[in-house]
Design a protein around this motif. Structure first.
Motif, short mmCIF file in Angstrom:
data_model
loop_
_atom_site.label_atom_id
_atom_site.label_comp_id
_atom_site.label_asym_id
_atom_site.label_seq_id
_atom_site.Cartn_x
_atom_site.Cartn_y
_atom_site.Cartn_z
N SER A 156 10.08 -11.06 5.71
CA SER A 156 11.16 -12.02 5.87
C SER A 156 11.85 -11.72 7.19
N LYS A 157 12.17 -12.78 7.93
CA LYS A 157 12.92 -12.60 9.17
C LYS A 157 14.19 -13.43 9.09
N VAL A 158 15.31 -12.72 9.01
CA VAL A 158 16.62 -13.38 8.92
C VAL A 158 17.51 -12.75 9.98
N GLY A 159 18.13 -13.58 10.78
CA GLY A 159 18.99 -13.07 11.84
C GLY A 159 18.25 -12.18 12.83
N GLY A 160 16.96 -12.45 13.02
CA GLY A 160 16.17 -11.67 13.95
C GLY A 160 15.67 -10.34 13.42
N VAL A 161 16.00 -10.03 12.16
CA VAL A 161 15.60 -8.75 11.55
C VAL A 161 14.43 -8.97 10.60
N LEU A 162 13.34 -8.24 10.83
CA LEU A 162 12.16 -8.32 9.97
C LEU A 162 12.24 -7.28 8.86
N SER A 163 11.89 -7.70 7.66
CA SER A 163 11.81 -6.75 6.55
C SER A 163 10.63 -7.12 5.66
N VAL A 164 9.95 -6.09 5.17
CA VAL A 164 8.80 -6.30 4.30
C VAL A 164 9.30 -6.61 2.89
N VAL A 165 8.82 -7.72 2.35
CA VAL A 165 9.16 -8.13 0.99
C VAL A 165 8.15 -7.56 0.01
N ALA A 166 6.87 -7.63 0.36
CA ALA A 166 5.80 -7.13 -0.51
C ALA A 166 4.55 -6.90 0.33
N TYR A 167 3.70 -6.00 -0.16
CA TYR A 167 2.42 -5.82 0.49
C TYR A 167 1.40 -5.32 -0.51
N LYS A 168 0.14 -5.59 -0.18
CA LYS A 168 -0.99 -5.14 -0.99
C LYS A 168 -2.12 -4.80 -0.04
N CYS A 169 -2.66 -3.61 -0.18
CA CYS A 169 -3.78 -3.19 0.66
C CYS A 169 -4.95 -2.78 -0.21
N LYS A 170 -6.14 -3.04 0.30
CA LYS A 170 -7.34 -2.58 -0.39
C LYS A 170 -8.28 -2.01 0.66
N SER A 171 -9.08 -1.07 0.23
CA SER A 171 -10.08 -0.49 1.12
C SER A 171 -11.39 -0.40 0.36
N GLU A 172 -12.45 -0.07 1.09
CA GLU A 172 -13.76 -0.01 0.46
C GLU A 172 -13.76 1.03 -0.65
N PRO A 173 -14.41 0.73 -1.79
CA PRO A 173 -14.44 1.68 -2.91
C PRO A 173 -15.00 3.03 -2.49
N GLY A 174 -14.34 4.08 -2.96
CA GLY A 174 -14.81 5.43 -2.69
C GLY A 174 -14.45 5.94 -1.31
N MET A 175 -13.86 5.11 -0.47
CA MET A 175 -13.54 5.52 0.90
C MET A 175 -12.12 6.05 1.02
N CYS A 176 -11.23 5.59 0.17
CA CYS A 176 -9.83 5.92 0.34
C CYS A 176 -9.31 6.69 -0.86
N PRO A 177 -8.68 7.83 -0.65
CA PRO A 177 -8.16 8.60 -1.77
C PRO A 177 -6.92 7.97 -2.41
N GLN A 178 -6.32 6.98 -1.74
CA GLN A 178 -5.12 6.35 -2.29
C GLN A 178 -5.48 5.04 -2.96
N LYS A 179 -4.78 4.74 -4.02
CA LYS A 179 -4.99 3.46 -4.72
C LYS A 179 -4.27 2.36 -3.99
N SER A 180 -4.68 1.13 -4.25
CA SER A 180 -3.97 -0.01 -3.68
C SER A 180 -2.54 0.03 -4.15
N LYS A 181 -1.64 -0.40 -3.32
CA LYS A 181 -0.22 -0.31 -3.65
C LYS A 181 0.43 -1.67 -3.47
N ILE A 182 1.22 -2.04 -4.44
CA ILE A 182 1.99 -3.27 -4.36
C ILE A 182 3.45 -2.85 -4.45
N THR A 183 4.25 -3.27 -3.51
CA THR A 183 5.65 -2.92 -3.48
C THR A 183 6.46 -4.20 -3.50
N VAL A 184 7.50 -4.19 -4.30
CA VAL A 184 8.39 -5.35 -4.36
C VAL A 184 9.79 -4.90 -4.07
#
Length: 144
Positions: free
Chosen positions: A116-144
């Motif tokens: 979201s960009k309000v008053g020129g300020v950017l802020s993350v509202v949500a994100y989701k990342c995925k990577s190839e199976p077995g390649m990443c030790p971290q699980k996909s993360k969804i943040t709200v």
């Protein structure tokens, strides 16, 4: 639990797209505004990591902007990140970190981010990342 997170993320996307029947704009992926949003997302996601290595922006695949009734705008960004050699506890800025080469089992992450960009300020509202199976030790993360 994962299904609930995905449902919340999709709900945020649907809400962003349906605001006041606003037109969805598709700016150039290499425009300064889009790059600023992608780098803000990269920095935010790196700040959320508790273990592993920082990620650097590789490319912006697609972006949509939706004007907000308050004069701001929402960005929906699809982007690719690459794992660096800098540990998350390393204070070095990610811009100075070396991307991990392929022979070192480089992790690539495909991310969908809502900002979201309000008053020129950017802020993350949500994100989701995925990577190839077995390649990443971290699980996909969804943040709200």
């Amino acid at each position: 639990m994962r299904a609930v997170g995905i449902a919340v993320f999709l709900g945020l996307l649907a809400g962003a797209w349906s605001q006041v029947a606003s037109p969805v704009l598709r700016p150039d992926c290499d425009s300064p505004e889009v790059e600023e949003a992608a780098l803000a997302a990269q920095d935010y996601m790196n700040s959320q990591l508790t273990h592993g290595y920082k990620y650097a922006l590789n490319q912006i695949d697609e972006v949509k902007t939706i004007p907000r009734p308050d004069g701001g705008e929402n960005y929906v960004v699809e982007m690719d990140l690459l794992e660096t050699k800098c540990h998350v506890l390393d204070p070095m800025p990610v811009a100075n970190c070396t991307v991990r080469p392929r022979q070192e089992t480089k992790v690539e992450a495909d991310c969908d981010v809502v900002l979201s960009k309000v008053g020129g300020v950017l802020s993350v509202v949500a994100y989701k990342c995925k990577s190839e199976p077995g390649m990443c030790p971290q699980k996909s993360k969804i943040t709200v």
